[in-house]
Design a protein around this motif. Structure first.
Motif, PDB file in Angstrom:
ATOM      1  N   ARG A  13       0.846  -1.184   0.000  1.00 49.95           N
ATOM      2  CA  ARG A  13       0.000   0.000   0.000  1.00 49.95           C
ATOM      3  C   ARG A  13       0.881   1.233   0.000  1.00 49.95           C
ATOM      4  O   ARG A  13       1.969   1.233   0.571  1.00 49.95           O
ATOM      5  N   ARG A  14       0.416   2.287  -0.615  1.00 46.65           N
ATOM      6  CA  ARG A  14       1.185   3.514  -0.619  1.00 46.65           C
ATOM      7  C   ARG A  14       0.266   4.698  -0.391  1.00 46.65           C
ATOM      8  O   ARG A  14      -0.922   4.642  -0.709  1.00 46.65           O
ATOM      9  N   LYS A  15       0.822   5.741   0.156  1.00 47.69           N
ATOM     10  CA  LYS A  15       0.035   6.935   0.431  1.00 47.69           C
ATOM     11  C   LYS A  15       0.926   8.153   0.240  1.00 47.69           C
ATOM     12  O   LYS A  15       2.142   8.078   0.394  1.00 47.69           O
ATOM     13  N   PRO A  16       0.330   9.292  -0.073  1.00 47.41           N
ATOM     14  CA  PRO A  16       1.138  10.501  -0.252  1.00 47.41           C
ATOM     15  C   PRO A  16       1.587  11.065   1.090  1.00 47.41           C
ATOM     16  O   PRO A  16       0.973  10.823   2.126  1.00 47.41           O
ATOM     17  N   ASP A  17       2.685  11.813   1.055  1.00 48.37           N
ATOM     18  CA  ASP A  17       3.159  12.477   2.263  1.00 48.37           C
ATOM     19  C   ASP A  17       2.251  13.640   2.627  1.00 48.37           C
ATOM     20  O   ASP A  17       2.032  13.930   3.794  1.00 48.37           O
ATOM     21  N   GLN A  18       1.727  14.305   1.599  1.00 51.56           N
ATOM     22  CA  GLN A  18       0.979  15.538   1.831  1.00 51.56           C
ATOM     23  C   GLN A  18      -0.073  15.713   0.742  1.00 51.56           C
ATOM     24  O   GLN A  18       0.145  15.358  -0.410  1.00 51.56           O
ATOM     25  N   VAL A  19      -1.224  16.279   1.111  1.00 50.16           N
ATOM     26  CA  VAL A  19      -2.285  16.594   0.164  1.00 50.16           C
ATOM     27  C   VAL A  19      -2.468  18.108   0.157  1.00 50.16           C
ATOM     28  O   VAL A  19      -2.645  18.718   1.206  1.00 50.16           O
ATOM     29  N   VAL A  20      -2.393  18.700  -1.032  1.00 51.91           N
ATOM     30  CA  VAL A  20      -2.615  20.132  -1.193  1.00 51.91           C
ATOM     31  C   VAL A  20      -3.911  20.281  -1.983  1.00 51.91           C
ATOM     32  O   VAL A  20      -4.001  19.832  -3.115  1.00 51.91           O
ATOM     33  N   ALA A  21      -4.918  20.886  -1.372  1.00 49.33           N
ATOM     34  CA  ALA A  21      -6.229  20.992  -2.005  1.00 49.33           C
ATOM     35  C   ALA A  21      -6.815  22.374  -1.759  1.00 49.33           C
ATOM     36  O   ALA A  21      -6.298  23.149  -0.959  1.00 49.33           O
ATOM     37  N   ASP A  22      -7.911  22.673  -2.444  1.00 50.01           N
ATOM     38  CA  ASP A  22      -8.552  23.967  -2.256  1.00 50.01           C
ATOM     39  C   ASP A  22      -9.637  23.869  -1.188  1.00 50.01           C
ATOM     40  O   ASP A  22      -9.785  22.847  -0.522  1.00 50.01           O
ATOM     41  N   LYS A  23     -10.421  24.934  -1.031  1.00 49.95           N
ATOM     42  CA  LYS A  23     -11.409  25.001   0.043  1.00 49.95           C
ATOM     43  C   LYS A  23     -12.509  23.958  -0.081  1.00 49.95           C
ATOM     44  O   LYS A  23     -13.142  23.610   0.904  1.00 49.95           O
ATOM     45  N   ALA A  24     -12.734  23.449  -1.274  1.00 48.23           N
ATOM     46  CA  ALA A  24     -13.790  22.447  -1.445  1.00 48.23           C
ATOM     47  C   ALA A  24     -13.498  21.182  -0.641  1.00 48.23           C
ATOM     48  O   ALA A  24     -14.411  20.462  -0.250  1.00 48.23           O
ATOM     49  N   TYR A  25     -12.223  20.908  -0.404  1.00 48.59           N
ATOM     50  CA  TYR A  25     -11.838  19.726   0.352  1.00 48.59           C
ATOM     51  C   TYR A  25     -11.429  20.074   1.768  1.00 48.59           C
ATOM     52  O   TYR A  25     -10.665  19.349   2.390  1.00 48.59           O
ATOM     53  N   GLY A  26     -11.937  21.166   2.299  1.00 44.11           N
ATOM     54  CA  GLY A  26     -11.559  21.604   3.628  1.00 44.11           C
ATOM     55  C   GLY A  26     -12.547  21.222   4.706  1.00 44.11           C
ATOM     56  O   GLY A  26     -12.499  21.765   5.801  1.00 44.11           O
ATOM     57  N   SER A  27     -13.444  20.274   4.429  1.00 44.11           N
ATOM     58  CA  SER A  27     -14.443  19.921   5.420  1.00 44.11           C
ATOM     59  C   SER A  27     -13.800  19.193   6.597  1.00 44.11           C
ATOM     60  O   SER A  27     -12.708  18.631   6.497  1.00 44.11           O
ATOM     61  N   LEU A  28     -14.492  19.202   7.702  1.00 41.32           N
ATOM     62  CA  LEU A  28     -13.978  18.562   8.909  1.00 41.32           C
ATOM     63  C   LEU A  28     -13.819  17.062   8.713  1.00 41.32           C
ATOM     64  O   LEU A  28     -12.863  16.460   9.197  1.00 41.32           O
ATOM     65  N   GLY A  29     -14.757  16.446   7.998  1.00 39.04           N
ATOM     66  CA  GLY A  29     -14.678  15.010   7.757  1.00 39.04           C
ATOM     67  C   GLY A  29     -13.480  14.629   6.906  1.00 39.04           C
ATOM     68  O   GLY A  29     -12.811  13.624   7.159  1.00 39.04           O
ATOM     69  N   PHE A  30     -13.209  15.428   5.877  1.00 41.67           N
ATOM     70  CA  PHE A  30     -12.065  15.154   5.006  1.00 41.67           C
ATOM     71  C   PHE A  30     -10.756  15.312   5.763  1.00 41.67           C
ATOM     72  O   PHE A  30      -9.851  14.488   5.646  1.00 41.67           O
ATOM     73  N   ARG A  31     -10.673  16.366   6.570  1.00 41.27           N
ATOM     74  CA  ARG A  31      -9.461  16.576   7.368  1.00 41.27           C
ATOM     75  C   ARG A  31      -9.279  15.451   8.391  1.00 41.27           C
ATOM     76  O   ARG A  31      -8.170  14.994   8.622  1.00 41.27           O
ATOM     77  N   ALA A  32     -10.364  14.998   8.983  1.00 35.64           N
ATOM     78  CA  ALA A  32     -10.274  13.906   9.961  1.00 35.64           C
ATOM     79  C   ALA A  32      -9.822  12.615   9.288  1.00 35.64           C
ATOM     80  O   ALA A  32      -9.030  11.851   9.859  1.00 35.64           O
ATOM     81  N   TYR A  33     -10.313  12.365   8.072  1.00 38.31           N
ATOM     82  CA  TYR A  33      -9.910  11.176   7.332  1.00 38.31           C
ATOM     83  C   TYR A  33      -8.412  11.198   7.050  1.00 38.31           C
ATOM     84  O   TYR A  33      -7.709  10.208   7.247  1.00 38.31           O
TER      85      TYR A  33
END
Length: 118
Positions: A13-33
């Protein structure tokens, strides 16, 4: 840079070190995930979330981390790519009637852009 995690059998399995996104992906649920998976995130806080946090005073918690310099570098890649993709008329006006045909057109245009750059 990717982090490989050997978890049992099957492909690694692999995952990114960091996710850079705009405000559309700034929800509390997305950040918690992302936080649960151990992935750092750089995206601005929505204004309604900021307002709710300020209304709660000290109980509102601290603001999420936001790297302004990293977020600015996002536009160096994202905007020129979108501008080139929108140069093709079919994608800009979305002639594809279904989502799959539109996705196929975007994929084909991306491959053509990539092949011109190589």
């Amino acid at each position: 840079m990717w982090i490989y995690e050997p978890i049992g059998l099957g492909r690694p399995r692999r995952k990114p070190d960091q996710v850079v996104a705009d405000k559309a992906y700034g929800s509390l649920g997305f950040r918690a995930y992302l936080r649960k998976r151990g992935i750092a995130h750089v995206n601005p806080e929505k204004t309604d979330q900021r307002r709710r946090r300020h209304n709660r005073c000290r109980r509102g918690g601290r603001p999420p981390g936001f790297g302004r310099e990293i977020y600015r570098r996002r536009n160096m890649i994202e905007l020129p790519c979108f501008n080139r993709l929108k140069g093709s008329r079919g994608i800009a006006t979305r002639y594809g009637k279904t989502a799959t045909s539109h996705e196929a057109a975007v994929t084909l245009a991306s491959i053509l852009l990539w092949s011109r750059s190589v």
